[in-house]
Design a protein around this motif. Structure first.
Motif, PDB file in Angstrom:
ATOM      1  N   UNK A  22     -80.221  32.658 -29.423  1.00 47.00           N
ATOM      2  CA  UNK A  22     -79.942  32.270 -28.024  1.00 47.00           C
ATOM      3  C   UNK A  22     -80.691  30.927 -27.763  1.00 47.00           C
ATOM      4  N   UNK A  23     -81.947  30.742 -28.319  1.00 49.39           N
ATOM      5  CA  UNK A  23     -82.467  29.408 -27.829  1.00 49.39           C
ATOM      6  C   UNK A  23     -81.752  28.314 -28.480  1.00 49.39           C
ATOM      7  N   UNK A  24     -81.212  28.855 -29.592  1.00 48.17           N
ATOM      8  CA  UNK A  24     -80.402  27.531 -30.326  1.00 48.17           C
ATOM      9  C   UNK A  24     -79.229  27.003 -29.417  1.00 48.17           C
ATOM     10  N   UNK A  25     -78.228  28.101 -28.800  1.00 47.79           N
ATOM     11  CA  UNK A  25     -77.378  27.698 -28.233  1.00 47.79           C
ATOM     12  C   UNK A  25     -77.529  27.189 -26.868  1.00 47.79           C
ATOM     13  N   UNK A  26     -78.692  27.581 -26.059  1.00 47.65           N
ATOM     14  CA  UNK A  26     -79.041  27.309 -24.845  1.00 47.65           C
ATOM     15  C   UNK A  26     -79.401  25.940 -24.915  1.00 47.65           C
ATOM     16  N   UNK A  27     -80.349  25.515 -26.025  1.00 48.01           N
ATOM     17  CA  UNK A  27     -80.698  24.087 -25.963  1.00 48.01           C
ATOM     18  C   UNK A  27     -79.548  23.183 -26.229  1.00 48.01           C
TER      19      UNK A  27
END
Length: 411
Positions: A72-77
């Motif tokens: 989730x963090x990867x795609x949101x960044x």
């Protein structure tokens, strides 16, 4: 390999859609977004991330996304700058605590965006909160200054802490658990706990020094106490602006105290309050209401007061008091449940209490009576045997003769 993986995920998504499994669709959509991102297809990655967010919002399944924290963090960044910030996305960003994503909240229309950003700082970076708010109060743009004043008023009047100290210590601010690393020093945390147990009263510096810093020379201890008080204020009121009064942790000559009744909820205050209400209902013969209130109180008691501090002498009187209240409330609740014909609930409550402390004779007597009523004499003998062994080996005490006679009669 990425193409094959995407094809497999699409098949899985199609299956999940046919079966209407929302949680699975959310997770697969997130993984598709990550796959397309790694393939370099930003448009498809954004579309699948948007789908995952929409499904999570529709089905109240934000935890399904947070369970895939790294992905989730990867795609949101990578993709958040291209997406509209929704209430769900703002909550996810705050829960993740990623510094770059948190700054992105400022794109949310004021005052909501700046309030969300500052709220996130109060949880993840309390030291920066006050300076950020102070700079906004001096911003050249009138709309920004107005937003900052609104934020300050909101936090001063409406911020709400829920603090749990029975069992393990947890602090929730606005329904969000404060991370352990917000307590930079163990001494600051202990000071907070000490003041919590004296909430609403002025406590002298001398009594704090004696309880918490007795092994430090007096001059150094006074300096440490002053520093810890300042640090605690920054943690509890990170929105505080210099020159304004504090609302929670107050000081006067030689004393300090934790106040702010509207801003703090403590389980150590709610627990005895519920027991008192249960006893009042019992006196008025409102048995069902009394039983419900006792059950609520027992549910709050997840363990002894501040179990992670077993060797703090200053906690012993309070810890003993809460423990006695718990066992007395358990016995009365079990009696009410038994009289209402709910033997299994009476048994459950008494066994839970005895798992905590096998030496409680009052609870054991009641449990034996309940088990006999349930025609389970073998269980009664088994619990009595555990109780006798505990008294002999751990406490070097003899069992209650009444319990011995009851168990002997079963043989």
């Amino acid at each position: 390999a990425i193409s094959e993986g995407l094809a497999t995920l699409r098949e899985a998504l199609h299956l999940a859609e046919n079966l209407s499994i929302a949680q699975f669709r959310i997770v697969v959509s997130l993984h598709l977004s990550l796959g397309f991102l790694r393939q370099g297809n930003g448009e498809m990655a954004s579309a699948h991330l948007q789908k995952a967010l929409e499904l999570a919002a529709e089905n109240n399944q934000s935890q399904s996304l947070l369970a895939e924290r790294e992905d989730l963090e990867t795609v949101l960044v990578a993709l958040a700058p291209k997406l509209a910030i929704t209430p769900l996305m703002s909550r996810l960003i705050i829960d993740l605590g990623h510094h770059g994503l948190l700054k992105g909240l400022l794109r949310y229309d004021p005052p909501q965006g700046k309030l969300l950003f500052l709220r996130s700082l109060s949880i993840h970076d309390a030291a920066s909160f006050g300076s950020r708010l102070a700079s906004l109060l001096r911003d050249p743009e009138p709309s920004v200054r107005t937003t900052a004043r609104n934020i300050l008023a909101c936090w001063e009047k409406h911020c709400f802490y829920r603090i749990f100290a029975l069992g393990h210590f947890h602090v929730f601010l606005e329904d969000r658990l404060l991370p352990d690393d917000i307590w930079n020093r163990a001494a600051t945390r202990k000071l907070f706990l000490f003041l919590l147990l004296h909430r609403g009263r002025w406590v002298s510096y001398d009594s704090i020094l004696e309880a918490l810093f007795s092994k430090t020379d007096l001059r150094s201890a006074r300096r440490v106490l002053a520093n810890r008080l300042s640090e605690l204020r920054r943690i509890l009121e990170p929105w505080h602006i210099a020159g304004r009064p504090y609302r929670l942790l107050l000081s006067r000559s030689g004393d300090c105290g934790l106040f702010g009744e509207q801003n703090l909820w403590l389980d150590v205050e709610e627990f005895p309050r519920l027991i008192k209400k249960a006893e009042e209902a019992l006196v008025r013969r409102l048995f069902r209401e009394s039983r419900q209130l006792y059950r609520q109180a027992l549910d709050l008691y997840t363990g002894d007061l501040l179990e992670e501090y077993p060797y703090e002498d200053w906690l012993d009187p309070k810890r003993t008091s809460f423990r006695l209240q718990f066992y007395r409330a358990t016995a009365r609740y079990a009696n009410l449940a038994r009289e209402a014909g709910n033997l299994s609930e009476a048994r459950r409550a008494l066994e839970e209490a005895l798992y905590r402390d096998l030496s409680c004779s009052e609870c054991l007597k009641l449990l034996i009576d309940v088990l006999i009523q349930m025609r389970l004499p073998g269980q009664a003998r088994e619990w009595a045997g555990r109780h006798f062994d505990h008294l002999k080996k751990e406490l070097k005490e003899k069992p209650d003769p009444e319990i011995v006679r009851t168990i002997s009669s079963l043989s």
